[in-house]
Design a protein around this motif. Structure first.
Motif, PDB file in Angstrom:
ATOM      1  N   ASP A 239       0.802  -1.375   0.032  1.00  0.00           N
ATOM      2  CA  ASP A 239      -0.201  -0.084   0.191  1.00  0.00           C
ATOM      3  C   ASP A 239       0.928   1.384   0.051  1.00  0.00           C
ATOM      4  OD1 ASP A 239      -2.284  -1.569  -0.032  1.00  0.00           O
ATOM      5  OD2 ASP A 239      -2.555  -1.481   2.088  1.00  0.00           O
ATOM      6  N   LEU A 240       1.844   1.114   1.011  1.00  0.00           N
ATOM      7  CA  LEU A 240       2.871   2.417   0.893  1.00  0.00           C
ATOM      8  C   LEU A 240       3.449   2.618  -0.255  1.00  0.00           C
ATOM      9  CD1 LEU A 240       4.026   4.432   2.605  1.00  0.00           C
ATOM     10  CD2 LEU A 240       5.909   3.160   3.179  1.00  0.00           C
ATOM     11  N   ALA A 241       3.795   1.455  -1.109  1.00  0.00           N
ATOM     12  CA  ALA A 241       4.446   1.715  -2.605  1.00  0.00           C
ATOM     13  C   ALA A 241       3.740   2.226  -3.736  1.00  0.00           C
ATOM     14  CB  ALA A 241       5.247   0.367  -2.787  1.00  0.00           C
ATOM     15  N   ALA A 242       2.310   2.111  -3.122  1.00  0.00           N
ATOM     16  CA  ALA A 242       1.414   2.517  -4.210  1.00  0.00           C
ATOM     17  C   ALA A 242       0.592   3.782  -4.051  1.00  0.00           C
ATOM     18  CB  ALA A 242       0.272   1.426  -4.330  1.00  0.00           C
ATOM     19  N   ALA A 243       1.148   4.317  -2.960  1.00  0.00           N
ATOM     20  CA  ALA A 243       0.353   5.430  -2.130  1.00  0.00           C
ATOM     21  C   ALA A 243       0.666   6.811  -2.771  1.00  0.00           C
ATOM     22  CB  ALA A 243       0.521   5.590  -0.740  1.00  0.00           C
ATOM     23  N   ARG A 244       1.903   7.100  -3.224  1.00  0.00           N
ATOM     24  CA  ARG A 244       2.518   8.287  -3.338  1.00  0.00           C
ATOM     25  C   ARG A 244       1.370   9.173  -4.626  1.00  0.00           C
ATOM     26  NH1 ARG A 244       8.633   9.582  -4.278  1.00  0.00           N
ATOM     27  NH2 ARG A 244       8.642   8.774  -2.207  1.00  0.00           N
ATOM     28  N   VAL A 245       0.936   8.234  -5.583  1.00  0.00           N
ATOM     29  CA  VAL A 245       0.457   8.992  -6.533  1.00  0.00           C
ATOM     30  C   VAL A 245      -0.914   9.714  -6.154  1.00  0.00           C
ATOM     31  CG1 VAL A 245      -0.865   6.921  -7.279  1.00  0.00           C
ATOM     32  CG2 VAL A 245      -0.062   8.658  -9.124  1.00  0.00           C
ATOM     33  N   TRP A 246      -1.520   9.155  -5.232  1.00  0.00           N
ATOM     34  CA  TRP A 246      -2.718   9.658  -4.557  1.00  0.00           C
ATOM     35  C   TRP A 246      -2.765  10.703  -3.510  1.00  0.00           C
ATOM     36  CZ3 TRP A 246      -5.947   8.222  -8.055  1.00  0.00           C
ATOM     37  CH2 TRP A 246      -5.767   6.574  -8.568  1.00  0.00           C
ATOM     38  N   GLU A 247      -1.456  10.953  -3.090  1.00  0.00           N
ATOM     39  CA  GLU A 247      -1.502  11.733  -2.070  1.00  0.00           C
ATOM     40  C   GLU A 247      -1.817  13.351  -2.227  1.00  0.00           C
ATOM     41  OE1 GLU A 247       2.784  11.603  -0.822  1.00  0.00           O
ATOM     42  OE2 GLU A 247       2.501   9.567   0.229  1.00  0.00           O
ATOM     43  N   ASP A 248      -1.935  13.775  -3.190  1.00  0.00           N
ATOM     44  CA  ASP A 248      -2.271  15.186  -3.772  1.00  0.00           C
ATOM     45  C   ASP A 248      -3.568  15.299  -4.029  1.00  0.00           C
ATOM     46  OD1 ASP A 248       0.395  15.964  -2.841  1.00  0.00           O
ATOM     47  OD2 ASP A 248       1.173  15.781  -4.935  1.00  0.00           O
ATOM     48  N   TYR A 249      -4.306  14.372  -4.191  1.00  0.00           N
ATOM     49  CA  TYR A 249      -5.571  14.045  -4.751  1.00  0.00           C
ATOM     50  C   TYR A 249      -6.803  14.626  -3.354  1.00  0.00           C
ATOM     51  CZ  TYR A 249      -4.753  12.114  -9.227  1.00  0.00           C
ATOM     52  OH  TYR A 249      -4.364  11.931 -10.589  1.00  0.00           O
ATOM     53  N   PRO A 250      -7.502  15.586  -3.558  1.00  0.00           N
ATOM     54  CA  PRO A 250      -8.559  15.840  -2.534  1.00  0.00           C
ATOM     55  C   PRO A 250      -9.285  14.555  -2.267  1.00  0.00           C
ATOM     56  CG  PRO A 250      -8.331  17.576  -4.170  1.00  0.00           C
ATOM     57  CD  PRO A 250      -7.655  16.444  -4.975  1.00  0.00           C
ATOM     58  N   ARG A 251      -9.504  14.567  -0.926  1.00  0.00           N
ATOM     59  CA  ARG A 251     -10.446  13.437  -0.630  1.00  0.00           C
ATOM     60  C   ARG A 251     -11.893  13.279  -1.203  1.00  0.00           C
ATOM     61  NH1 ARG A 251     -10.782   9.948   3.614  1.00  0.00           N
ATOM     62  NH2 ARG A 251     -12.626   8.325   3.254  1.00  0.00           N
ATOM     63  N   ALA A 252     -12.466  14.506  -1.832  1.00  0.00           N
ATOM     64  CA  ALA A 252     -13.632  14.472  -2.598  1.00  0.00           C
ATOM     65  C   ALA A 252     -13.503  13.942  -3.991  1.00  0.00           C
ATOM     66  CB  ALA A 252     -14.139  15.788  -2.512  1.00  0.00           C
ATOM     67  N   GLU A 253     -12.334  14.257  -4.432  1.00  0.00           N
ATOM     68  CA  GLU A 253     -11.883  13.553  -5.804  1.00  0.00           C
ATOM     69  C   GLU A 253     -11.829  11.980  -5.735  1.00  0.00           C
ATOM     70  OE1 GLU A 253      -9.188  14.277  -9.744  1.00  0.00           O
ATOM     71  OE2 GLU A 253      -8.976  15.670  -7.906  1.00  0.00           O
ATOM     72  N   LEU A 254     -11.139  11.548  -4.691  1.00  0.00           N
ATOM     73  CA  LEU A 254     -11.023  10.048  -4.599  1.00  0.00           C
ATOM     74  C   LEU A 254     -12.267   9.448  -4.182  1.00  0.00           C
ATOM     75  CD1 LEU A 254      -7.757  10.010  -2.299  1.00  0.00           C
ATOM     76  CD2 LEU A 254      -7.889   9.693  -4.599  1.00  0.00           C
TER      77      LEU A 254
END
Length: 291
Positions: A239-254
């Motif tokens: 999960d950690l290795a796959a996480a960086r790409v999502w870090e800057d996405y607002p929670r609402a967009e996710l």
């Protein structure tokens, strides 16, 4: 989305079936047959390894990880005498788009576009260093067409996560067969997954013995507390290795992405006759959300 699990895990659980379903549907098989790739082994190994070029078995054994070398060697490099990598890539995209067009026929096209757009944007931001399959897929020419874009973006994302998972397994000192044995001690059936991955009974039993000696399995083949903790650590590292790409996405967009993906994922998952990717029944577990 939920706070019970890492966003990278929740999203993987949703987009993985969108990628995997093509290998089990008639449209995919027909496209492979048309390209000269006859039989499940030829279609799967040629199409999934095609971004790497006309490679022989060795790099595919390394990249796919949980497939027995002998199984890979039955397909590669012989498949390239039937179809070129370019032909295999065209076949997989044609079959995948046709499969998704049928399965998602009644899904709002705007929702399909939303998911394709978001996953494409995420894929374009991936760091693929150390991730050979992800890098090769990310380097393919852009696709056009709603379902082609959706499948290709989902594929880049799942290969990126898969490469990270292989790295976590290697770092934990597990080989491909041992990784499957651990999963079968939890929630998968040996009689289903062992033939699909090509391991012999002798190879499987030897892997069990190694895991017992290591303290991950009991003599009965069940997971020990050490094994359970080891598996949780592996999943957290993935999960950690796959996480960086999502870090800057607002929670609402996710949340919007997850909501749009959910019905598509359910439709694709319903057509998977087996659990080829080792997906859990639910994305949410008792394991901590963060490592």
């Amino acid at each position: 989305m939920t706070d019970l699990v890492h966003p990278a895990r929740a999203l993987w659980w949703l987009f993985e079936p969108v990628h995997a379903v093509t290998y089990f549907q008639p449209e995919g098989r027909a496209a492979f047959e048309e390209a000269g790739l006859h039989g499940r082994l030829h279609g799967y190994f040629a199409s999934r390894s095609a971004p790497l070029g006309a490679v022989d078995a060795a790099p595919v054994v390394a990249a796919f990880f949980t497939f027995a070398p002998a199984m890979v060697e039955r397909a590669l490099p012989e498949v390239w005498t039937h179809a070129s990598p370019e032909e295999a890539l065209a076949a997989r995209l044609k079959g995948s788009a046709a499969t998704l067009a049928r399965l998602l026929e009644h899904v709002d096209p705007e929702q399909v576009d939303l998911v394709a757009d978001t996953l494409e944007r995420a894929a374009s931001r991936l760091d693929c260093a150390g991730r050979v399959l992800a890098a090769a897929n990310a380097a393919l020419p852009p696709t056009s067409g709603r379902y082609e874009r959706l499948w290709q973006a989902a594929t880049v994302m799942r290969e990126h996560r898969g490469d990270g998972h292989v790295a976590a397994l290697v770092a934990a000192g597990l080989d491909g067969c041992e990784a499957l044995v651990v999963r079968c001690a939890m929630d998968m059936r040996r009689e289903m997954i062992q033939p699909l991955r090509g391991w012999t009974d002798a190879e499987w039993e030897a892997a069990v013995e190694r895991l017992v000696e290591r303290g991950w399995l009991t003599e009965r083949g069940t997971l020990t507390e050490l094994g359970r903790m080891g598996h949780q650590s592996l999943e957290a590292a993935t999960d950690l290795a796959a996480a960086r790409v999502w870090e800057d996405y607002p929670r609402a967009e996710l949340d919007r992405l997850a909501a749009a993906l959910k019905p598509m994922s359910a439709l694709c998952r319903s057509q998977l006759p087996v659990n080829p990717a080792g997906l859990p029944d639910q994305p949410y577990t008792e394991a901590p959300a963060q490592p």
